[in-house]
Design an enzyme around this catalytic site. Structure first.
Site, short mmCIF file in Angstrom:
data_model
loop_
_atom_site.label_atom_id
_atom_site.label_comp_id
_atom_site.label_asym_id
_atom_site.label_seq_id
_atom_site.Cartn_x
_atom_site.Cartn_y
_atom_site.Cartn_z
N GLN A 103 0.80 -1.22 0.00
CA GLN A 103 0.00 0.00 0.00
C GLN A 103 0.83 1.27 0.00
O GLN A 103 0.30 2.35 -0.24
CB GLN A 103 -0.95 -0.01 1.19
CG GLN A 103 -1.99 -1.12 1.09
CD GLN A 103 -2.89 -1.18 2.31
OE1 GLN A 103 -2.65 -1.96 3.22
NE2 GLN A 103 -3.93 -0.37 2.34
N HIS A 125 1.03 -9.33 4.67
CA HIS A 125 -0.13 -8.44 4.70
C HIS A 125 -0.80 -8.51 3.32
O HIS A 125 -0.71 -7.58 2.52
CB HIS A 125 0.31 -7.02 5.03
CG HIS A 125 -0.84 -6.08 5.33
ND1 HIS A 125 -0.97 -5.44 6.54
CD2 HIS A 125 -1.90 -5.70 4.59
CE1 HIS A 125 -2.06 -4.69 6.53
NE2 HIS A 125 -2.64 -4.82 5.34
N ASN A 166 -1.64 -10.86 8.61
CA ASN A 166 -2.62 -9.79 8.76
C ASN A 166 -3.99 -10.26 8.28
O ASN A 166 -4.14 -10.67 7.12
CB ASN A 166 -2.21 -8.55 7.96
CG ASN A 166 -3.27 -7.45 8.03
OD1 ASN A 166 -3.37 -6.75 9.03
ND2 ASN A 166 -4.07 -7.31 6.98
N GLU A 167 -4.97 -10.26 9.16
CA GLU A 167 -6.37 -10.55 8.83
C GLU A 167 -6.51 -11.76 7.90
O GLU A 167 -7.07 -11.66 6.80
CB GLU A 167 -7.03 -9.32 8.21
CG GLU A 167 -7.01 -8.10 9.13
CD GLU A 167 -7.67 -6.88 8.50
OE1 GLU A 167 -7.96 -6.90 7.29
OE2 GLU A 167 -7.90 -5.90 9.23
#
Length: 621
Positions: free
Chosen positions: A177, A275, A334-335
């Site tokens: 990101q 991620h 992550n998630e």
């Protein structure tokens, strides 16, 4: 009849734990602080001499002080790399789809020709990198004029609490990101490079953090931020992803330099290994699979691949042996629910995480902490006095959280909500649970918002259980009805760019649920707020004066303090998402950042909320 009996027993068990109620009342809001209101029955009007008596205190942000000591959390890399199989290091170049030159090392399975072939096979849509930088930019000190706090809001927190000494406050970002430099210095393609197939913006440039990281850290340290949470790009360290393939020397060195600079500025790094940016090798050459809707999460992340566990553990071991001496906190995933396709995915994530934990603690001898980050838009019952709605909320939350947390934190089996819904789940043996149980030091959670939950058919628990056996149900896989409003018809919070945001209202309840259910300190690994239509604001001054975000952050952190001091919940830290506006997996319009980013010049500017949030925390530290 069997379903009904199970439903009744479950309702009785869950109802006991319901903690909130709707209380109907009339009249204006009480002012409990105004105990002497009666004495103000008649004002005393009078003339007086007028003068301009305006005054304003000008304050400057307090920078993180330079470090005076050095902490280590493992032996130095030279003595750790012997703990893993022998690895080789190499470098690659930059992929440019318009180049005419071809690599001639076609006999090398991991040479430049093979590396280029990875990008050609990925064929990322509309690839272009209109980047400003191609080498690391040296930082410059920030002028005082950039660090002056904005005028304080009239209304603000009135608490007298302090954060515990060990509380970790910081900001967060993730590689795909923010980094840019997508196909430079040996990085190979990941899921993020092919996931978005339409005309929406890609991650190819993002914030050019790969070359701007020193200035980024300089800005954060100048604001007084202590912790910097970031992720590594697996494909930047291991372009060919799998065990036995060469390590990218430039990528490995980049993250080492980043960690060193974070420490040099008096800050503390926390590292996430994955991620969302899974290497494309785990789609086995079938890149159309990246677009296939998963059975469980939102995106097919490739975790179900039979080579995934060994490859992820190998990657984690390489990263840890090189950085563990300087990194005190690690997050494996992550998630993971959001990118899990099926039961095999869940199994692979849990077992890979456990192996990394045991390697770090037992083989490597690391003294830091390891956790894993979860998502869950906390399900609150539409009517907390209705046992059916309470059951639905518990079903919803347990599917998203207990699926991972039961084995990892409690060493017990998956919840019924998961096993009823996912037919191909992998059974965990007693040996599995003994190995997996207790393999996390914190419960990492990204509690952005909440959702109002009820059974698909009102007052029918059976409608939940029937849905779990019907994957084509519009309510699958969570098998509850999610809404945004309370029984009175009001939205439960402000409509932001992407969610209804009311987390401060339910945050204490949520933190209590996590801490008392899974029995580990909670660390808030992301929390943030995209102001509605912020991307449409033309004037920079309007973008910077983001009062709704300030209200969100300050009320959120006020609830964290109450959770700690009034509810006895051990909240270990909180990392704000994100330190700058970035690529939100498909666009740049949802502005979560504490800084603006000029997409033409890459200039950053601090928003009001950044000053307010840091000042709130540092005032109470």
């Amino acid at each position: 009849m069997w379903l009904s009996m199970i439903s009744v027993l479950a309702v009785l068990a869950i109802t006991i734990n319901a903690q909130q109620q709707y209380i109907t009342t009339t009249g204006p809001s009480p002012r409990t602080q105004c105990s002497t209101a009666a004495s103000w029955s008649q004002p005393n009007y009078h003339f007086a001499a007028f003068q301009y008596s305006m005054s304003e205190t000008i304050r400057v942000a307090t920078s993180v002080p330079a470090p005076t000591t050095t902490s280590t959390y493992a032996a130095p890399p030279d003595s750790l790399t012997s703990l893993i199989p022998s690895i080789s290091y190499t470098t690659w170049g930059k992929w440019d789809p318009n180049t005419t030159a071809s690599a001639n090392d076609t006999d090398n399975p991991y040479g430049n020709a093979a590396w280029t072939a990875l990008w050609e096979a990925a064929n990322p849509p509309n690839f272009t990198e209109q980047a400003l930088y191609s080498t690391t930019v040296e930082p410059t000190a920030l002028p005082t004029s950039e660090l002056i706090l904005p005028p304080a809001d009239y209304f603000g927190p009135t608490d007298c609490y302090q954060f515990p000494k060990e509380f970790m406050f910081g900001v967060a970002g993730s590689a795909s990101q923010i980094e840019g430099a997508t196909a430079e210095e040996g990085k190979s393609p990941s899921l993020m490079d092919v996931l978005v197939q339409d005309d929406r913006p890609k991650a190819y440039v993002t914030n050019e953090n790969y070359y701007l990281y020193k200035q980024e850290i300089e800005r954060l340290a100048s604001m007084g931020v202590k912790y910097y949470s970031f992720s590594l790009a697996w494909t930047r360290i291991l372009p060919f992803a799998l065990p036995g393939t060469p390590v990218n020397q430039e990528g490995l060195q980049h993250y080492s330099d980043l960690i060193d600079f974070v420490l040099a500025k008096g800050m503390i790094p926390t590292v996430t290994l994955l991620h969302f940016d899974t290497p494309l090798q785990f789609f086995a050459g079938n890149l159309t699979a990246t677009q296939e809707p998963p059975l469980i999460g939102y995106v097919n992340g490739g975790y179900q691949n039979e080579t995934f566990i060994d490859a992820f553990v190998n990657y984690a071991q390489i990263a840890m042996t090189h950085y563990a001496d300087r990194v005190p906190v690690w997050f494996t995933f992550n998630e993971p629910l959001l990118y899990s396709s099926d039961g095999k995915s869940i199994n692979n994530v849990i077992k890979a995480h456990a192996q990394v934990y045991h390697f770090y603690k037992e083989t490597l001898g690391g003294t830091g902490k390891i956790s894993i980050k979860f998502n869950d838009n906390f399900g609150v019952p539409r009517d907390p006095s209705n046992p059916n709605d309470v059951y639905a909320a518990d079903h919803f939350n347990s599917f998203q959280l207990a699926t991972f947390c039961n084995p990892i934190f409690l060493g017990i089996d998956y919840p019924d909500s998961y096993k009823q819904t996912v037919p191909d789940y992998i059974t965990l043996t007693a040996e599995d649970l003994a190995y997996i149980g207790g393999t996390a030091d914190y419960l990492g959670i990204d509690p952005y918002t909440a959702t109002v939950v009820a059974p698909p058919v009102p007052d029918s628990i059976d409608s939940i259980l029937e849905c779990t056996t019907n994957s084509s149900s519009p309510y699958s896989p969570y098998c509850v009805n999610q809404t945004l409003s309370n029984p009175a018809g009001w939205n439960i919070g402000y409509r932001s760019q992407s969610y209804v945001y009311i987390t401060p209202t339910y945050l204490r309840l949520y933190l209590s649920y996590l801490y008392n259910t899974f029995r580990k300190p909670v660390i808030i690994t992301e929390f943030g707020f995209p102001v509605f239509a912020e991307a449409e604001k033309v004037d920079l001054s309007d973008q910077l004066f983001d009062t709704p975000r300030s209200i969100y952050y300050l009320s959120y952190m006020s609830e964290v303090l109450k959770s700690i001091w009034e509810d006895g919940v051990e909240v270990a830290g909180a990392f704000a998402w994100s330190f700058a506006d970035n690529w939100e997996f498909g666009d740049y319009d949802a502005h979560f950042g504490l800084q603006t980013v000029n997409r033409t010049t890459q200039e950053r500017r601090f928003k009001k909320s950044f000053f307010d949030l840091v000042d709130f925390v540092n005032t109470r530290s």
